[in-house]
Design an enzyme around this catalytic site. Structure first.
Site, PDB file in Angstrom:
ATOM      1  N   GLU A  19       0.637  -0.844   0.078  1.00 33.85           N
ATOM      2  CA  GLU A  19       0.248   0.377  -0.280  1.00 33.85           C
ATOM      3  C   GLU A  19       0.863   1.257  -0.036  1.00 33.85           C
ATOM      4  O   GLU A  19       1.860   1.729   0.601  1.00 33.85           O
ATOM      5  CB  GLU A  19      -0.637   0.077   0.667  1.00 33.85           C
ATOM      6  CG  GLU A  19      -2.036  -0.761   1.599  1.00 33.85           C
ATOM      7  CD  GLU A  19      -1.726  -1.416   2.870  1.00 33.85           C
ATOM      8  OE1 GLU A  19      -2.927  -0.660   3.613  1.00 33.85           O
ATOM      9  OE2 GLU A  19      -2.462  -2.606   3.619  1.00 33.85           O
ATOM     10  N   ARG A  64      -6.626  -1.457  -5.853  1.00 34.13           N
ATOM     11  CA  ARG A  64      -7.336  -0.849  -4.730  1.00 34.13           C
ATOM     12  C   ARG A  64      -7.327   0.577  -4.950  1.00 34.13           C
ATOM     13  O   ARG A  64      -6.065   1.225  -4.990  1.00 34.13           O
ATOM     14  CB  ARG A  64      -7.613  -1.085  -3.585  1.00 34.13           C
ATOM     15  CG  ARG A  64      -8.666  -0.337  -2.676  1.00 34.13           C
ATOM     16  CD  ARG A  64      -8.802  -0.696  -1.540  1.00 34.13           C
ATOM     17  NE  ARG A  64      -9.939   0.171  -0.362  1.00 34.13           N
ATOM     18  CZ  ARG A  64     -10.101   0.080   0.475  1.00 34.13           C
ATOM     19  NH1 ARG A  64      -8.636   0.011   1.194  1.00 34.13           N
ATOM     20  NH2 ARG A  64     -10.288   1.109   1.549  1.00 34.13           N
ATOM     21  N   TYR A  66      -7.649   5.032  -3.703  1.00 33.01           N
ATOM     22  CA  TYR A  66      -9.084   5.554  -3.372  1.00 33.01           C
ATOM     23  C   TYR A  66      -7.927   6.746  -2.532  1.00 33.01           C
ATOM     24  O   TYR A  66      -6.389   6.733  -2.974  1.00 33.01           O
ATOM     25  CB  TYR A  66      -8.895   4.747  -1.698  1.00 33.01           C
ATOM     26  CG  TYR A  66      -7.914   4.754  -0.540  1.00 33.01           C
ATOM     27  CD1 TYR A  66      -7.989   3.750  -0.069  1.00 33.01           C
ATOM     28  CD2 TYR A  66      -7.331   2.662  -1.380  1.00 33.01           C
ATOM     29  CE1 TYR A  66      -7.036   3.456   0.771  1.00 33.01           C
ATOM     30  CE2 TYR A  66      -6.824   1.938  -0.843  1.00 33.01           C
ATOM     31  CZ  TYR A  66      -5.845   2.527   0.454  1.00 33.01           C
ATOM     32  OH  TYR A  66      -5.157   1.796   0.670  1.00 33.01           O
ATOM     33  N   ASP A  68      -7.076   8.234   0.687  1.00 37.93           N
ATOM     34  CA  ASP A  68      -6.854   8.199   1.754  1.00 37.93           C
ATOM     35  C   ASP A  68      -7.387   9.467   3.135  1.00 37.93           C
ATOM     36  O   ASP A  68      -7.198  10.526   2.314  1.00 37.93           O
ATOM     37  CB  ASP A  68      -5.424   7.784   2.657  1.00 37.93           C
ATOM     38  CG  ASP A  68      -5.220   6.433   3.685  1.00 37.93           C
ATOM     39  OD1 ASP A  68      -6.158   5.675   4.476  1.00 37.93           O
ATOM     40  OD2 ASP A  68      -4.335   6.310   4.007  1.00 37.93           O
ATOM     41  N   GLU A  74      -4.019   6.789  -2.291  1.00 37.36           N
ATOM     42  CA  GLU A  74      -3.487   5.303  -2.253  1.00 37.36           C
ATOM     43  C   GLU A  74      -3.526   4.744  -3.064  1.00 37.36           C
ATOM     44  O   GLU A  74      -5.264   3.973  -3.414  1.00 37.36           O
ATOM     45  CB  GLU A  74      -4.235   5.186  -1.108  1.00 37.36           C
ATOM     46  CG  GLU A  74      -3.169   3.524  -0.090  1.00 37.36           C
ATOM     47  CD  GLU A  74      -3.253   3.927   1.237  1.00 37.36           C
ATOM     48  OE1 GLU A  74      -2.971   2.292   2.123  1.00 37.36           O
ATOM     49  OE2 GLU A  74      -3.633   4.774   1.770  1.00 37.36           O
ATOM     50  N   THR A  77      -1.663  -2.526  -4.000  1.00 40.46           N
ATOM     51  CA  THR A  77      -1.721  -3.466  -5.594  1.00 40.46           C
ATOM     52  C   THR A  77      -2.532  -4.636  -5.327  1.00 40.46           C
ATOM     53  O   THR A  77      -2.576  -5.247  -4.275  1.00 40.46           O
ATOM     54  CB  THR A  77      -0.323  -3.991  -5.077  1.00 40.46           C
ATOM     55  OG1 THR A  77      -0.273  -5.302  -4.381  1.00 40.46           O
ATOM     56  CG2 THR A  77       1.310  -2.676  -5.175  1.00 40.46           C
ATOM     57  N   TRP A 436     -11.897  -6.663  -1.976  1.00 39.81           N
ATOM     58  CA  TRP A 436     -11.106  -7.712  -1.502  1.00 39.81           C
ATOM     59  C   TRP A 436     -11.490  -9.635  -1.632  1.00 39.81           C
ATOM     60  O   TRP A 436     -10.884 -10.390  -2.529  1.00 39.81           O
ATOM     61  CB  TRP A 436      -9.617  -8.004  -0.633  1.00 39.81           C
ATOM     62  CG  TRP A 436      -9.029  -6.583  -0.293  1.00 39.81           C
ATOM     63  CD1 TRP A 436      -9.385  -5.855   0.253  1.00 39.81           C
ATOM     64  CD2 TRP A 436      -7.845  -6.081  -1.591  1.00 39.81           C
ATOM     65  NE1 TRP A 436      -8.581  -4.488   0.019  1.00 39.81           N
ATOM     66  CE2 TRP A 436      -7.748  -5.154  -1.127  1.00 39.81           C
ATOM     67  CE3 TRP A 436      -7.314  -7.084  -2.316  1.00 39.81           C
ATOM     68  CZ2 TRP A 436      -6.494  -4.065  -1.904  1.00 39.81           C
ATOM     69  CZ3 TRP A 436      -6.506  -6.578  -3.560  1.00 39.81           C
ATOM     70  CH2 TRP A 436      -6.039  -4.909  -2.687  1.00 39.81           C
TER      71      TRP A 436
END
Length: 475
Positions: A19, A64, A66, A68, A74, A77, A436
């Site tokens: 991340e 993902r 998004y 943050d 952010e 992977t 996920w």
């Protein structure tokens, strides 16, 4: 020689992810007002929100994306199961958010506010606020994470010697500005705990496996720096993989339990010679460099025993070679063998060249600017990017691998299922919900499947979801 134990699974093929949070700012000139990070982030994510009605989505490559807390873009992977694959998807994340920044500049220009948007892959801003690069490693449910974390702490507090990105730490009280090995060393306050921000630990123990909770746990490492150099990233993750494999296998790893380990992480960051003394729980003492040397030696022995799965042993042998060369360079203080591969060495060399011209003061604002520019992800503008384009630093993967990872999910893990699901949903303009582990077709009647094994890349239940979507186009 030591033989691995058969008592528990050893994940030679291990699910991993990274991340990365990015710092964000925009230029202001000719009397322009200063835009807040929140304003810039809203412009950055405007096309995403317009298309998906959310600033939290899964991208076509199954990662993902998004916004943050703190207005930091952010990217987490997609699930990867080998080292080079993970590096490709981490670098693809840089390319994806850079595309967004370019589009944001075009949007601002159309609105009469011509300015540059900057995204920095670093970990501390000018106000001292910290944001992270978090590593995630799948481990077995049988593992007691606190025990594993305690065993890893000597490695984790000294790992900055080999994979820190380095930074100029501003003057604090009577302490002058200086160069330190890690951007995160000043930001962690516990060894192993469930906190993430209030008192950041090295290893976070929140139980969020993103998979079958009866089989898996997720080890969440918070202490790492955001690396620019691919070989340094490979060393950071690869050395950690080897440590996990050895501990899972019961392989003989030196007992280097450090007394109050978290108290020493900042002292280690200040000492590029690795001579920081570390008191041992069993009495006596060692040094940060010696800890890494002993663990590297054990990892080299382990290569002869590990199963050939996941990351190829030949690639992990490259990791061990770089590990050894980096420790030798620290020991001799001759960095010529790694000055194209290790982030903090590359950055310190650049800064020292300018510092000599500027009178030797680490507090000079020009040096702080160079330090920050090293992390600008814009190709041809960021300092590390320029070094890479000119062939002045080494690579671990090539541009083709990164380009392929931008729009295509990893093909060896659960991410492949998510990528295929998202591709068909885009093609049919279908209303879907994804996280996920779950994929859901929302209309006409909800249809949901849960995919709890991140190792599985083929599943007939996906076909059922896709057939349902295709039989109700436009729903």
């Amino acid at each position: 020689m030591e033989q691995p134990s058969d008592s528990a699974p050893v994940y030679a093929r291990r699910i991993m992810g990274i991340e990365t949070e990015y710092g964000i700012t925009a230029s202001a000139s000719n009397g322009q007002r200063v835009m807040s990070p929140d304003e810039i982030a809203r412009v950055l994510f405007r096309p995403i929100v317009s298309k998906y009605s959310s600033s939290n989505i899964f991208s076509p490559n199954a990662s993902r994306l998004y916004l943050d807390v703190g207005s930091h873009p952010e990217i987490a992977t997609a699930e990867c199961d080998s080292l080079s694959q993970l590096i490709a998807y981490e670098r693809a994340g840089d390319a994806m958010v850079n595309r967004m920044a370019v589009q944001a500049e075009e949007t601002l220009a159309d609105e009469g506010e011509k300015r540059a948007v900057y995204l920095f892959k670093n970990n501390v801003d000018s106000a001292g606020n910290s944001y992270g690069c978090h590593e995630n490693y799948l481990i077995g449910r049988h593992v007691v994470l606190k025990d594993l974390g305690k065993a890893l702490l000597p490695f984790m507090i000294t790992r900055q010697l080999i994979c820190g990105v380095g930074m100029i730490r501003p003057a604090k009280g009577d302490d002058p500005a200086c160069f330190v090995l890690s951007q995160r060393a000043d930001q962690v306050w516990e060894g192993v705990s469930s906190a993430t921000t209030r008192s950041r630990p090295i290893i976070n123990t929140r139980d969020e496996p993103h998979g079958d909770s009866k089989r898996f746990r997720r080890m969440h490492v918070i202490v790492g720096d955001s690396n620019m150099a691919e070989p340094t990233m490979a060393l950071k993750v690869g050395s950690t993989l080897l440590m996990l494999e050895m501990l899972e296998a019961g392989f003989e790893v030196p007992n280097l339990s450090v007394l109050e380990p978290i108290q020493h992480i900042r002292a280690i960051a200040l000492d590029p010679t690795g001579r920081t003394e570390l008191p041992l729980e069993g009495g006596g003492s060692t040094t940060a460099l010696a800890v890494q040397q002993e663990l590297c030696t054990a990892a080299e022995r382990w290569l002869e025993h590990r199963e050939e799965a996941g990351t190829p042993t030949t690639e992990l042998a490259r990791v061990v070679d770089l590990w050894k060369r980096t420790l030798q360079a620290i020991d001799t203080q001759d960095f010529s063998s790694v000055d194209r591969e290790i982030d903090w060495v590359i950055k310190r060399s650049l800064l020292n060249r300018y510092r000599d011209r500027l009178g030797g003061d680490w507090a000079h604002p020009k040096l702080a600017q160079i330090d920050l520019t090293y992390h600008d992800i814009r190709p041809g503008r960021g300092l590390y990017s320029v070094l890479e384009q000119r062939g002045m630093v080494e690579r671990w993967i090539d541009d083709a691998a990164i380009d392929a990872a931008i729009d295509t999910a990893p093909q060896t893990t659960r991410a492949k299922l998510r990528g295929e699901f998202l591709a068909v949903a885009r093609e049919l303009d279908a209303a879907v919900t994804v996280d996920w582990t779950r994929m859901k077709v929302n209309r006409p009647e909800p249809m949901t499947e849960e995919f709890s094994d991140p190792f599985v890349s083929e599943d007939p239940r996906l076909d059922g979801l896709l057939d349902y979507m295709r039989s109700h186009p436009g729903s």
